[in-house]
Write a protein that holds these residues in place. Sequence first.
Motif, mmCIF file in Angstrom:
data_model
loop_
_atom_site.group_PDB
_atom_site.id
_atom_site.type_symbol
_atom_site.label_atom_id
_atom_site.label_comp_id
_atom_site.label_asym_id
_atom_site.label_seq_id
_atom_site.Cartn_x
_atom_site.Cartn_y
_atom_site.Cartn_z
ATOM 1 N N UNK A 47 0.837 -1.212 0.000
ATOM 2 C CA UNK A 47 0.000 0.000 0.000
ATOM 3 C C UNK A 47 0.863 1.250 0.000
ATOM 4 N N UNK A 48 1.935 1.251 0.775
ATOM 5 C CA UNK A 48 2.813 2.426 0.836
ATOM 6 C C UNK A 48 3.473 2.708 -0.494
ATOM 7 N N UNK A 49 3.704 1.662 -1.287
ATOM 8 C CA UNK A 49 4.329 1.847 -2.597
ATOM 9 C C UNK A 49 3.309 2.055 -3.724
ATOM 10 N N UNK A 50 2.059 2.156 -3.314
ATOM 11 C CA UNK A 50 1.027 2.416 -4.309
ATOM 12 C C UNK A 50 0.585 1.197 -5.077
ATOM 13 N N UNK A 51 0.884 -0.005 -4.544
ATOM 14 C CA UNK A 51 0.496 -1.239 -5.224
ATOM 15 C C UNK A 51 -0.647 -1.915 -4.478
ATOM 16 N N UNK A 52 -1.440 -2.633 -5.218
ATOM 17 C CA UNK A 52 -2.539 -3.380 -4.621
ATOM 18 C C UNK A 52 -1.993 -4.703 -4.093
ATOM 19 N N UNK A 53 -2.182 -5.010 -2.807
ATOM 20 C CA UNK A 53 -1.699 -6.294 -2.261
ATOM 21 C C UNK A 53 -2.317 -7.454 -3.012
ATOM 22 N N UNK A 54 -1.504 -8.440 -3.319
ATOM 23 C CA UNK A 54 -1.959 -9.607 -4.068
ATOM 24 C C UNK A 54 -2.909 -10.429 -3.185
ATOM 25 N N UNK A 55 -4.156 -10.588 -3.591
ATOM 26 C CA UNK A 55 -5.126 -11.355 -2.778
ATOM 27 C C UNK A 55 -4.696 -12.806 -2.569
ATOM 28 N N UNK A 56 -4.020 -13.390 -3.574
ATOM 29 C CA UNK A 56 -3.596 -14.779 -3.449
ATOM 30 C C UNK A 56 -2.606 -14.945 -2.298
ATOM 31 N N UNK A 57 -1.633 -14.043 -2.240
ATOM 32 C CA UNK A 57 -0.621 -14.126 -1.188
ATOM 33 C C UNK A 57 -1.259 -13.919 0.182
ATOM 34 N N UNK A 58 -2.170 -12.956 0.276
ATOM 35 C CA UNK A 58 -2.843 -12.707 1.552
ATOM 36 C C UNK A 58 -3.663 -13.925 1.966
ATOM 37 N N UNK A 59 -4.328 -14.549 0.990
ATOM 38 C CA UNK A 59 -5.141 -15.740 1.293
ATOM 39 C C UNK A 59 -4.276 -16.889 1.785
ATOM 40 N N UNK A 60 -3.157 -17.115 1.092
ATOM 41 C CA UNK A 60 -2.269 -18.213 1.480
ATOM 42 C C UNK A 60 -1.690 -17.965 2.871
ATOM 43 N N UNK A 61 -1.233 -16.741 3.118
ATOM 44 C CA UNK A 61 -0.675 -16.420 4.430
ATOM 45 C C UNK A 61 -1.729 -16.552 5.528
ATOM 46 N N UNK A 62 -2.960 -16.173 5.207
ATOM 47 C CA UNK A 62 -4.038 -16.305 6.195
ATOM 48 C C UNK A 62 -4.325 -17.770 6.507
ATOM 49 N N UNK A 63 -4.251 -18.615 5.472
ATOM 50 C CA UNK A 63 -4.437 -20.054 5.695
ATOM 51 C C UNK A 63 -3.315 -20.618 6.563
ATOM 52 N N UNK A 64 -2.083 -20.138 6.344
ATOM 53 C CA UNK A 64 -0.963 -20.561 7.181
ATOM 54 C C UNK A 64 -1.211 -20.171 8.637
ATOM 55 N N UNK A 65 -1.695 -18.954 8.834
ATOM 56 C CA UNK A 65 -1.956 -18.498 10.196
ATOM 57 C C UNK A 65 -3.046 -19.339 10.849
ATOM 58 N N UNK A 66 -4.116 -19.624 10.091
ATOM 59 C CA UNK A 66 -5.205 -20.438 10.635
ATOM 60 C C UNK A 66 -4.731 -21.858 10.950
#
Length: 444
Positions: A47-66
């Motif tokens: 976000x700070x660099x003006x880019x949209x966070x990749x939903x795939x990466x966020x989803x995978x990381x969230x699954x790892x956390x769960x």
Amino acid sequence: MSEDSVMRDQAALDRLLRAERQGLRLAIFCRTAAVALQIVWFIASRTANGHMPDPLIITVLSLFAALGVGAFLVIGTRYDRWWLKYALYAVDILGICVLFVLAPAFHPSGIEPILSFRNQGIHFLFPLIAMASLSLSWRLVAWSGLMSVIGWWAAFGFAVSGVETPLSWGDLPVNWTRDDYLALVLSPDFIATGSRVEETGFVMVAALILALAVHRARNVFFAQIEAEAAREELQRAFGRYVPEVIAERLVADRETLAPQVRRGVALVLDIENFTKYADGRDPAAVIETLGSFLADATDAISAREGVVISFTGDGLLAAFNTPLEIKAPERAALDAASDLLACAEKHGFRVRIGLAAGPVASGRVGSSRRQAFTIYGDTVNRAARLEALAKDAGATVLTDTGVAGKARPDDLLKPLGEQKIRGFEVPLEVWSKEMTALPGGTAG
């Protein structure tokens, strides 16, 4: 192996298992917290660099956390299985490796997987290997290193599968220039196989070293358990009053407790007229006074390198040169007798002591559940008879020839000639050592 040993080993394994579970829960907590922080950092940095966070990466990381939260809740419950921790670490490590090569494939720019792979680095896997050591399982640490190597090479294989003309360090000219170097390393076809060998080699070596460190820590744990068991065994064999220095020497050489016959000196001590002393006194006060005297008497014997074998009501049996080997047992026993006379005077007692030198048999007796160390034989019997004879002879300390032969003039021994000793057919030469009068003695 005795039943006690089996129980001790099982108790040690139970303690280690509890420690492993606690460590594993800590490792999973740290791992899950790290994943959560990675999600926050990924979103914030993009976000700070003006880019949209990749939903795939966020989803995978969230699954790892769960997954981490679920594993944390399962560890130590009836659903826990030995293989779960290996499965969790395999999923974590392989998942990270897959993420490195798949994420660019879903990016609209269509970045080649090898470029993303080269930009990441195997250092992302090091924290997982390090956190595995918290589980106190060297196997899990080694497993994490192996999974990192397998996952990294699998990811590398996928990343280079689309490279038509792979280039590596061997493609540099012999006399390469700066332009040659830049052209190679900036090429989309540069896969650097040699660098992958170095990376995974270092990871595996580091994991094995860490696994060895954990293994050594476990050995230290079991060594401490063994030392505790040895001290407990000594306490069962010798009672409460086992001085630390004596216990350490016995623990260091466990063979000293094995059955054996060695020349030594037996010392038998008894308080004179103790029954009369205890009559009419408060029992608690009598026990306290007696306990204090026996404790000091034990220290006096230990200071002369003797060992108290057992307490006999208002007396004790001690040995010199068994189970601990010393240079001059007769001399040590005579010095200990003098110390015991002074100790008795300090506590207001008169004592009688019998000293005899000769072969002393020693060893552990009893069952697997309850054992005691003891000494026996003619030498021990002779010391007991000399202590009993002291009462009839009006003496304080009686010794046989073996002990008297090592006396010094200041021991003030005087010969009593041959004496008929109960239980012995042949009369024995006996020497006595007198004690100064006890002023105001309570038990004399």
